[in-house]
Design a protein around this motif. Structure first.
Motif, short mmCIF file in Angstrom:
data_model
loop_
_atom_site.label_atom_id
_atom_site.label_comp_id
_atom_site.label_asym_id
_atom_site.label_seq_id
_atom_site.Cartn_x
_atom_site.Cartn_y
_atom_site.Cartn_z
N PHE A 23 1.66 9.23 -6.01
CA PHE A 23 2.04 10.61 -5.70
C PHE A 23 3.18 11.08 -6.59
CE2 PHE A 23 4.44 13.68 -3.03
CZ PHE A 23 3.47 14.66 -2.96
N ALA A 24 4.14 10.19 -6.87
CA ALA A 24 5.26 10.56 -7.75
C ALA A 24 4.77 10.84 -9.17
CB ALA A 24 6.31 9.45 -7.75
N GLU A 25 3.86 10.03 -9.69
CA GLU A 25 3.31 10.29 -11.02
C GLU A 25 2.54 11.60 -11.06
OE1 GLU A 25 1.00 6.95 -12.11
OE2 GLU A 25 2.72 5.58 -12.33
N PHE A 26 1.82 11.91 -9.97
CA PHE A 26 1.10 13.18 -9.91
C PHE A 26 2.06 14.36 -9.94
CE2 PHE A 26 -0.65 16.62 -7.22
CZ PHE A 26 -1.72 16.98 -8.01
N LEU A 27 3.18 14.25 -9.20
CA LEU A 27 4.17 15.32 -9.21
C LEU A 27 4.82 15.48 -10.57
CD1 LEU A 27 5.98 14.92 -5.76
CD2 LEU A 27 4.28 16.63 -6.42
N ILE A 28 5.11 14.36 -11.22
CA ILE A 28 5.73 14.43 -12.55
C ILE A 28 4.79 15.11 -13.55
CG2 ILE A 28 6.52 13.01 -14.48
CD1 ILE A 28 7.56 11.01 -12.44
N TYR A 29 3.49 14.89 -13.38
CA TYR A 29 2.52 15.54 -14.26
C TYR A 29 2.33 17.01 -13.91
CZ TYR A 29 -2.03 16.78 -16.23
OH TYR A 29 -3.06 17.42 -16.89
N ASN A 89 0.83 -1.21 0.00
CA ASN A 89 0.00 0.00 0.00
C ASN A 89 0.86 1.26 0.00
OD1 ASN A 89 -2.34 -1.52 0.03
ND2 ASN A 89 -2.48 -1.55 2.26
N ARG A 90 1.93 1.24 0.80
CA ARG A 90 2.82 2.41 0.82
C ARG A 90 3.47 2.62 -0.53
NH1 ARG A 90 4.45 0.28 5.91
NH2 ARG A 90 6.36 -0.51 4.95
N GLU A 91 3.90 1.54 -1.17
CA GLU A 91 4.52 1.67 -2.49
C GLU A 91 3.54 2.20 -3.52
OE1 GLU A 91 7.68 1.21 -3.55
OE2 GLU A 91 8.21 1.08 -1.44
N LEU A 92 2.30 1.71 -3.49
CA LEU A 92 1.30 2.18 -4.44
C LEU A 92 1.00 3.65 -4.24
CD1 LEU A 92 -1.18 -0.85 -4.48
CD2 LEU A 92 0.39 -0.16 -6.29
N LEU A 93 0.87 4.07 -2.97
CA LEU A 93 0.61 5.48 -2.70
C LEU A 93 1.77 6.36 -3.14
CD1 LEU A 93 -1.07 5.28 0.82
CD2 LEU A 93 -2.16 5.85 -1.35
N TRP A 94 2.99 5.91 -2.87
CA TRP A 94 4.15 6.71 -3.25
C TRP A 94 4.27 6.81 -4.77
CZ3 TRP A 94 7.31 10.37 -2.42
CH2 TRP A 94 8.49 10.48 -3.15
N HIS A 95 4.06 5.70 -5.49
CA HIS A 95 4.15 5.76 -6.95
C HIS A 95 3.06 6.64 -7.53
CE1 HIS A 95 7.45 3.02 -7.63
NE2 HIS A 95 6.91 2.12 -6.82
#
Length: 304
Positions: free
Chosen positions: A200-206, A192-198
């Motif tokens: 959030f990272a994709e949202f920041l990249i966008y 769950n932590r990995e999914l949330l972090w990925h």
């Protein structure tokens, strides 16, 4: 048939991937032992072990066989994965270790067969007689046939999941678990932590390419240093055109944007092309019109 079915149910089946991992671990151990052994001869003349390499490898494999298959009914890779060999020829439901004949034939098939394959070319390469050439061709044909049978056995293993090697099928030895395997408890907190972090990272990249960092930095700087009015020193600098409001240096080709501050032409032009809504970093005024400063700079001011 009934006894064989009962025997199948009494043992814990080993996954195909576990059996393949055990074989890879065995190969890695043999390579590690051989590399450690050859490192002892680095100070000797090059090629000392070249003439006796098959015999030395066979001797090292013999030592490994003595302390693995002969003593524990399992290879090193199997022992790491909690696997051992079972005598599949026995008709009892309980675990039966390998017999001495099976262990001895295992040594002959693995170590002896490998030594013969590596040494036969050296034994018959220098012989030009017709009989030796026939023996060499027969050995090559037998080696190719065994490899073909090994390939067929591997395909059957992928289908049924038993007897990963041809030697195991011929000798009737099977891989089983030493102890009953407990059910794995899977924790999903890390996933769950990995999914949330990925996410959030994709949202920041966008999001980051859409943010005007330069304008945001100028806006924050204007908030941190609010300007209620121009001081006398700033009026003097602006009047005499001695400082660019962006780079802080003597303005080159001074221009104005409609406020009392002065900018270098390249500074204000590059910032305005980058951001159409550019504002003055000192007073916050927007760019109304970019015009050159109509002021005559005397040469005496350059020396001040």
């Amino acid at each position: 048939m009934a006894s064989s079915i009962g025997n199948e149910k009494s043992v814990n089946p080993v996954l195909r991937i576990s059996q393949l991992d055990a074989l890879e671990l065995n190969k890695a151990l043999e390579q590690l032992v051989w590399s450690q052994f050859t490192s002892c001869f680095h100070g000797f003349k090059p090629g000392v072990l070249a003439h006796f390499e098959p015999e030395v490898k066979a001797f090292l494999c013999l030592i490994l066989w003595k302390f693995t298959i002969y003593s524990k009914n399992a290879t090193v890779g199997q022992a790491i994965l909690n696997i051992q060999y079972k005598n599949n020829l026995s008709q009892t439901e309980k675990y039966q270790p390998l017999s001495k004949h099976q262990k001895l034939w295992y040594l002959i098939f693995t170590v002896g067969g490998r030594w013969l394959e590596e040494r036969c070319y050296d034994l018959f390469s220098s012989r030009q007689q017709q009989s030796f050439c026939k023996i060499k061709s027969y050995i090559s044909f037998a080696s190719g046939l065994l490899k073909l049978c090994g390939l067929v056995n591997f395909l059957v293993f992928l289908r049924k999941g038993t007897f990963a090697t041809l030697t195991e099928r011929i000798l009737g030895i099977r891989s089983v678990f030493c102890k009953p395997q407990s059910v794995r408890q899977i924790g999903f907190e890390y996933m769950n932590r990995e999914l949330l972090w990925h996410g959030f990272a994709e949202f920041l990249i966008y999001l980051l390419p859409l943010i005007n960092v330069q304008k945001l930095k100028l806006k924050i700087s204007s908030w941190c240093l609010p300007i209620t009015g121009l001081s006398n020193s700033e009026n003097t600098l602006a009047a005499h055109c001695r400082e660019c409001s962006l780079c802080g240096e003597w303005p080159t080709m001074p221009h104005t944007i409609g406020c009392p501050h002065v900018f270098c032409y390249y500074c204000i032009k590059s910032n305005f092309l980058f951001d159409i809504c550019f504002t003055c970093p000192k007073c916050g005024s927007e760019v109304h019109n970019l015009q050159p400063l109509k002021y005559k700079i005397e040469m005496t001011e350059l020396r001040v």
